[in-house]
Design a protein around this motif. Sequence first.
Motif, PDB file in Angstrom:
ATOM      1  N   TRP A 273       2.920   1.925   0.455  1.00 29.39           N
ATOM      2  CA  TRP A 273       2.114   1.930   1.674  1.00 29.39           C
ATOM      3  C   TRP A 273       0.644   2.164   1.318  1.00 29.39           C
ATOM      4  N   ASP A 274      -0.194   1.213   1.705  1.00 32.09           N
ATOM      5  CA  ASP A 274      -1.630   1.333   1.492  1.00 32.09           C
ATOM      6  C   ASP A 274      -2.248   1.869   2.779  1.00 32.09           C
ATOM      7  N   GLN A 275      -2.697   3.120   2.723  1.00 26.65           N
ATOM      8  CA  GLN A 275      -3.211   3.761   3.930  1.00 26.65           C
ATOM      9  C   GLN A 275      -4.491   3.097   4.428  1.00 26.65           C
ATOM     10  N   ASN A 276      -5.344   2.658   3.508  1.00 28.17           N
ATOM     11  CA  ASN A 276      -6.596   2.032   3.919  1.00 28.17           C
ATOM     12  C   ASN A 276      -6.365   0.690   4.603  1.00 28.17           C
ATOM     13  N   ALA A 277      -5.436  -0.086   4.050  1.00 28.85           N
ATOM     14  CA  ALA A 277      -5.138  -1.393   4.644  1.00 28.85           C
ATOM     15  C   ALA A 277      -4.121  -1.307   5.761  1.00 28.85           C
ATOM     16  N   ALA A 278      -3.474  -0.137   5.887  1.00 30.93           N
ATOM     17  CA  ALA A 278      -2.452   0.078   6.924  1.00 30.93           C
ATOM     18  C   ALA A 278      -1.331  -0.960   6.825  1.00 30.93           C
ATOM     19  N   GLU A 279      -0.897  -1.203   5.582  1.00 27.93           N
ATOM     20  CA  GLU A 279       0.204  -2.147   5.384  1.00 27.93           C
ATOM     21  C   GLU A 279       0.870  -1.852   4.043  1.00 27.93           C
ATOM     22  N   PHE A 280       2.086  -2.401   3.899  1.00 26.72           N
ATOM     23  CA  PHE A 280       2.792  -2.264   2.633  1.00 26.72           C
ATOM     24  C   PHE A 280       2.305  -3.340   1.667  1.00 26.72           C
ATOM     25  N   LEU A 281       2.028  -2.934   0.433  1.00 25.96           N
ATOM     26  CA  LEU A 281       1.572  -3.856  -0.598  1.00 25.96           C
ATOM     27  C   LEU A 281       2.520  -3.796  -1.782  1.00 25.96           C
ATOM     28  N   PHE A 282       2.729  -4.947  -2.374  1.00 28.24           N
ATOM     29  CA  PHE A 282       3.610  -5.014  -3.551  1.00 28.24           C
ATOM     30  C   PHE A 282       2.795  -4.838  -4.810  1.00 28.24           C
ATOM     31  N   ARG A 283       3.216  -3.899  -5.632  1.00 28.00           N
ATOM     32  CA  ARG A 283       2.586  -3.688  -6.926  1.00 28.00           C
ATOM     33  C   ARG A 283       3.535  -4.209  -8.009  1.00 28.00           C
TER      34      ARG A 283
ATOM     35  N   LEU B 266      14.077   5.475 -17.131  1.00 29.40           N
ATOM     36  CA  LEU B 266      13.385   4.316 -16.586  1.00 29.40           C
ATOM     37  C   LEU B 266      14.147   3.779 -15.380  1.00 29.40           C
ATOM     38  N   LEU B 267      13.438   3.441 -14.310  1.00 28.54           N
ATOM     39  CA  LEU B 267      14.057   2.970 -13.075  1.00 28.54           C
ATOM     40  C   LEU B 267      13.870   1.463 -12.917  1.00 28.54           C
ATOM     41  N   PRO B 268      14.738   0.798 -12.147  1.00 31.56           N
ATOM     42  CA  PRO B 268      14.559  -0.637 -11.908  1.00 31.56           C
ATOM     43  C   PRO B 268      13.195  -0.982 -11.338  1.00 31.56           C
ATOM     44  N   ALA B 269      12.661  -0.127 -10.472  1.00 32.05           N
ATOM     45  CA  ALA B 269      11.337  -0.385  -9.894  1.00 32.05           C
ATOM     46  C   ALA B 269      10.248  -0.357 -10.951  1.00 32.05           C
ATOM     47  N   ASP B 270      10.474   0.384 -12.051  1.00 31.49           N
ATOM     48  CA  ASP B 270       9.508   0.406 -13.144  1.00 31.49           C
ATOM     49  C   ASP B 270       9.469  -0.923 -13.884  1.00 31.49           C
ATOM     50  N   VAL B 271      10.501  -1.722 -13.677  1.00 32.11           N
ATOM     51  CA  VAL B 271      10.595  -3.024 -14.336  1.00 32.11           C
ATOM     52  C   VAL B 271      10.048  -4.129 -13.435  1.00 32.11           C
ATOM     53  N   THR B 272      10.553  -4.182 -12.214  1.00 36.94           N
ATOM     54  CA  THR B 272      10.238  -5.308 -11.330  1.00 36.94           C
ATOM     55  C   THR B 272       9.004  -5.086 -10.478  1.00 36.94           C
ATOM     56  N   GLY B 273       8.690  -3.830 -10.179  1.00 32.65           N
ATOM     57  CA  GLY B 273       7.589  -3.534  -9.277  1.00 32.65           C
ATOM     58  C   GLY B 273       8.097  -2.815  -8.043  1.00 32.65           C
ATOM     59  N   VAL B 274       7.166  -2.366  -7.206  1.00 37.97           N
ATOM     60  CA  VAL B 274       7.542  -1.559  -6.052  1.00 37.97           C
ATOM     61  C   VAL B 274       6.587  -1.847  -4.895  1.00 37.97           C
ATOM     62  N   THR B 275       7.103  -1.720  -3.687  1.00 36.96           N
ATOM     63  CA  THR B 275       6.284  -1.864  -2.486  1.00 36.96           C
ATOM     64  C   THR B 275       5.811  -0.479  -2.041  1.00 36.96           C
TER      65      THR B 275
ATOM     66  N   GLY C  54      14.025  -7.272  -0.348  1.00 35.17           N
ATOM     67  CA  GLY C  54      14.448  -8.476   0.348  1.00 35.17           C
ATOM     68  C   GLY C  54      13.528  -9.666   0.191  1.00 35.17           C
ATOM     69  N   GLU C  55      12.450  -9.537  -0.557  1.00 33.68           N
ATOM     70  CA  GLU C  55      11.517 -10.647  -0.761  1.00 33.68           C
ATOM     71  C   GLU C  55      11.573 -11.096  -2.214  1.00 33.68           C
ATOM     72  N   THR C  56      11.743 -12.400  -2.408  1.00 34.46           N
ATOM     73  CA  THR C  56      11.838 -12.966  -3.753  1.00 34.46           C
ATOM     74  C   THR C  56      10.481 -13.467  -4.205  1.00 34.46           C
ATOM     75  N   ARG C  57      10.107 -13.073  -5.408  1.00 39.36           N
ATOM     76  CA  ARG C  57       8.829 -13.489  -5.982  1.00 39.36           C
ATOM     77  C   ARG C  57       9.081 -14.188  -7.307  1.00 39.36           C
ATOM     78  N   VAL C  58       8.419 -15.318  -7.485  1.00 34.42           N
ATOM     79  CA  VAL C  58       8.599 -16.133  -8.686  1.00 34.42           C
ATOM     80  C   VAL C  58       7.732 -15.578  -9.809  1.00 34.42           C
ATOM     81  N   LEU C  59       8.300 -15.506 -11.006  1.00 31.99           N
ATOM     82  CA  LEU C  59       7.569 -15.035 -12.177  1.00 31.99           C
ATOM     83  C   LEU C  59       6.701 -16.157 -12.749  1.00 31.99           C
ATOM     84  N   PRO C  60       5.654 -15.803 -13.473  1.00 31.78           N
ATOM     85  CA  PRO C  60       4.765 -16.838 -14.014  1.00 31.78           C
ATOM     86  C   PRO C  60       5.459 -17.666 -15.084  1.00 31.78           C
ATOM     87  N   LEU C  61       4.977 -18.879 -15.254  1.00 37.16           N
ATOM     88  CA  LEU C  61       5.455 -19.763 -16.327  1.00 37.16           C
ATOM     89  C   LEU C  61       4.365 -19.911 -17.374  1.00 37.16           C
TER      90      LEU C  61
END
Length: 301
Positions: A74-84, A63-72, A122-129
């Motif tokens: 590249w969305d080819q259709n939107a032509a931008e990086f998206l966070f999953r 298991l990798l850290p990205a499997d826990v927190t999520g990963v950015t 490098g981007e901080t995201r707040v978890l739900p409460l």
Amino acid sequence: MTDACARAVRAPRVVIETCVVALLSGGHVMIEDVPGVGKTVLAKSLARAAGCDYSRLQCTADLLPADVTGVTVWDQNAAEFLFRPGPVFANVVLVDEINRASPKTQSALLECMEEGQVTVDGETRVLPLPFIIIATQNPVEYEGTFPLPEAQLDRFAVRIAIGYPAPGDEAAMLLDLAARDALDHVAPVADVAAIVAARDVVDRVHADPALAAYVVGLVEATRRDARIQLGASPRAGLALLRAAKARAVIEGRGYALPDDVRGLGRSVLAHRLILTPDARARGASAEEVVADALDAVPVPL
């Protein structure tokens, strides 16, 4: 909420209540017990009774850290990086067999548990409460596992064990659950807004200065004990007092009592203590140290 969870899992009431205390106090739970006693069902039933989002993370060595927190990505259709977002973006997160994840992956939970946020690229995201991690580990089979470091264990507000049910309860469980899912018995009794409001109530529960001094006395007693190499931290004292206030709310009081502290002392403090090699060789346990501290420290009147 305790009654709702008890319909799905056959566990001592104090164990279920301790989980509810952790949810209301903003703490995390470690369930250390053998397979098949209802650890997963307890986590799921707590989430359902609280009306909260639930996710599960099955820990393995790859298991990798990205499997826990999520990963950015590249969305080819939107032509931008998206966070999953990863599975930690839920209210109740079951981290199953946490000690089977590598130390690198375990460390991905440190920021989540302490600060309620994750930082990815490098981007901080707040978890739900509310946000609570319920981790499990098997105390019997350690092959292929990575013991949690002290910094990780100290982030768990409580550690509990379910144990085997009494023969009568186990027989009733066989009849009740043989033909249906245990969670079918659980109905929501709250929602996210209600849990957040309850946490605000916990914040306003009165704690007398003498009670705070009592908590400090218990923590210091573990540090002075000759059997202990590493005693309870200031974070442990904070967790114990906050848990005591949550227990007072569950019992319908606006003030915390020494009995609240004593009732939660072992669950909050024992897993944070490290015994000396000599004490381990003599068969001492952290639970004994906490019990001796509860007996030795004067209870405020």
